[in-house]
Design an enzyme around this catalytic site. Structure first.
Site, PDB file in Angstrom:
ATOM      1  N   ASP A   1     -13.502  83.628 -55.943  1.00  0.00           N
ATOM      2  CA  ASP A   1     -14.083  82.966 -58.013  1.00  0.00           C
ATOM      3  C   ASP A   1     -15.157  83.802 -58.379  1.00  0.00           C
ATOM      4  OD1 ASP A   1     -12.787  80.622 -56.375  1.00  0.00           O
ATOM      5  OD2 ASP A   1     -14.108  79.454 -55.664  1.00  0.00           O
TER       6      ASP A   1
ATOM      7  N   HIS B   1     -20.110  80.474 -53.284  1.00  0.00           N
ATOM      8  CA  HIS B   1     -20.617  81.324 -54.570  1.00  0.00           C
ATOM      9  C   HIS B   1     -22.562  81.487 -54.177  1.00  0.00           C
ATOM     10  CE1 HIS B   1     -17.390  78.383 -56.622  1.00  0.00           C
ATOM     11  NE2 HIS B   1     -16.871  79.174 -56.364  1.00  0.00           N
TER      12      HIS B   1
ATOM     13  N   CYS C   1     -22.726  76.702 -63.751  1.00  0.00           N
ATOM     14  CA  CYS C   1     -21.447  76.324 -62.756  1.00  0.00           C
ATOM     15  C   CYS C   1     -20.281  75.934 -64.506  1.00  0.00           C
ATOM     16  CB  CYS C   1     -21.302  75.257 -61.838  1.00  0.00           C
ATOM     17  SG  CYS C   1     -22.368  76.068 -60.275  1.00  0.00           S
TER      18      CYS C   1
END
Length: 343
Positions: free
Chosen positions: A177, A223, A328
């Site tokens: 990601d 993340h 995000c």
């Protein structure tokens, strides 16, 4: 003027993509979702009432509109996606899954300098997520900008592994990601985690190694945006519950650090929280002196104010509900700056 130009999270912001809650979905708990969220097989999720989901979508769009007004007030061009049809099942020769929303461009796309990259995401329901933003990326390409995609992964069951109780990814394909990555001018930091494997790091380094210095780190399980945020050259925000000074990557040895440990729990609306209380750290910088913070995070705002930052508090009610905050749910496409050495 180049449209795509972003080397950090702090250069003066000029163009940004914000997500959309329009087709908000909650992922089925298949093997890929359980691996990402670190959920045991015994865990099951409830079906949330349709009325509740609709209310969350309405409130999220209200908050996006508020964020848009702030950004446009600083002269930032704001782009929004045309969400794809999520009623169509996402399917490969090896598996099928529901499709995901267009809420978090930071996860599915990465801007490195003058290039926009579609990330090879390990979550099956997010396989085609970047296509929600095709109305924007096609336009960039038509105007001469650089747009590439990492190799599409296969995502068979053997991609998802557990070491005792800790989930991680096999090295079958490059997987990451984009939110695993911190950009710092000439230097790019890549978090090895259950949302980014070493093969993903190697693909980026081989593809862009002539332009950037790539560094492997492992500072959190997924993340990096709720563990470490680079605020401006020489200053970083650190999650004090996850990192000590000795855990900070050595490349930042000459920087100053804000060790933050008092997040406010803003709660969540669905059956379980898709993000921890540390979504409080998911801030968005307009420039080196101006930063957007969730309005309930008074302690964080005070700390940042003492560091000389102008803090703009604004509403983002469902960060824990959906698993993403300001950082995000945005992708900075153009910022003032170049591939400088900030270390």
């Amino acid at each position: 003027m180049k449209i795509i130009n972003s080397y950090s999270d702090w250069g003066k912001l000029e163009e940004i993509i914000l997500g959309s809650p329009k087709n908000l979905t909650l992922p089925d708990l298949d093997i890929s979702s359980r691996n990402f969220f670190d959920l045991q097989e015994s865990f099951s999720q409830q079906v949330n009432p349709v009325e509740l989901v609709e209310q969350v979508k309405i409130e999220m769009e209200e908050d996006f509109q508020g964020l848009t007004s702030i950004l446009e007030g600083y002269g930032v061009k704001v782009r929004r996606p045309d969400a794809i049809n999520i009623d169509i099942t996402c399917q490969s020769p090896h598996w099928s899954s529901q499709q995901s929303h267009a809420l978090m461009p930071r996860d599915c796309m990465l801007v490195l300098g003058d290039t926009l990259i579609e990330a090879p995401m390990p979550s099956r329901n997010r396989y085609f997520e970047s296509q929600s933003f095709r109305n924007i990326t096609r336009e960039y390409f038509s105007k001469g900008e650089k747009w590439i995609a990492a190799p599409k992964p296969v995502l068979t069951d053997d991609s998802y592994l557990w070491d005792g109780t800790t989930p991680y990814l096999a090295e079958n394909d490059p997987l990451f990601d984009a939110a695993n990555i911190m950009r710092c001018g000439k230097d790019v930091f890549y978090n090895i985690s259950n949302s980014g494997n070493r093969a993903g790091f190697e693909w980026l380094e081989r593809t862009f190694g002539d332009q950037f210095n790539f560094h492997q780190i492992s500072i959190c399980s997924d993340h990096v945006g709720t563990t470490m945020q680079l605020l401006r050259p020489g200053l970083a925000l650190i999650n004090a519950s996850r990192m000590k000074l000795s855990d900070v990557p050595v490349q930042f040895k000459n920087w100053e650090f804000i060790f933050f440990n008092e997040p406010v729990d803003i709660g969540y609306s669905f059956d379980w929280a898709r993000a921890s209380v540390w979504i409080a750290m998911n801030v968005l910088s307009i420039d080196e002196k101006t930063i957007i913070v969730e309005k309930n995070q008074h302690k964080l705002a005070e700390i940042l104010d003492r560091c000389g930052l102008e803090v703009i508090p604004t509403s983002f009610r469902h960060g824990r509900t959906v698993g993403g905050g300001f950082h995000c749910c945005s992708l900075d496409v153009r910022r003032v700056g170049t591939a400088e050495n900030h270390l």
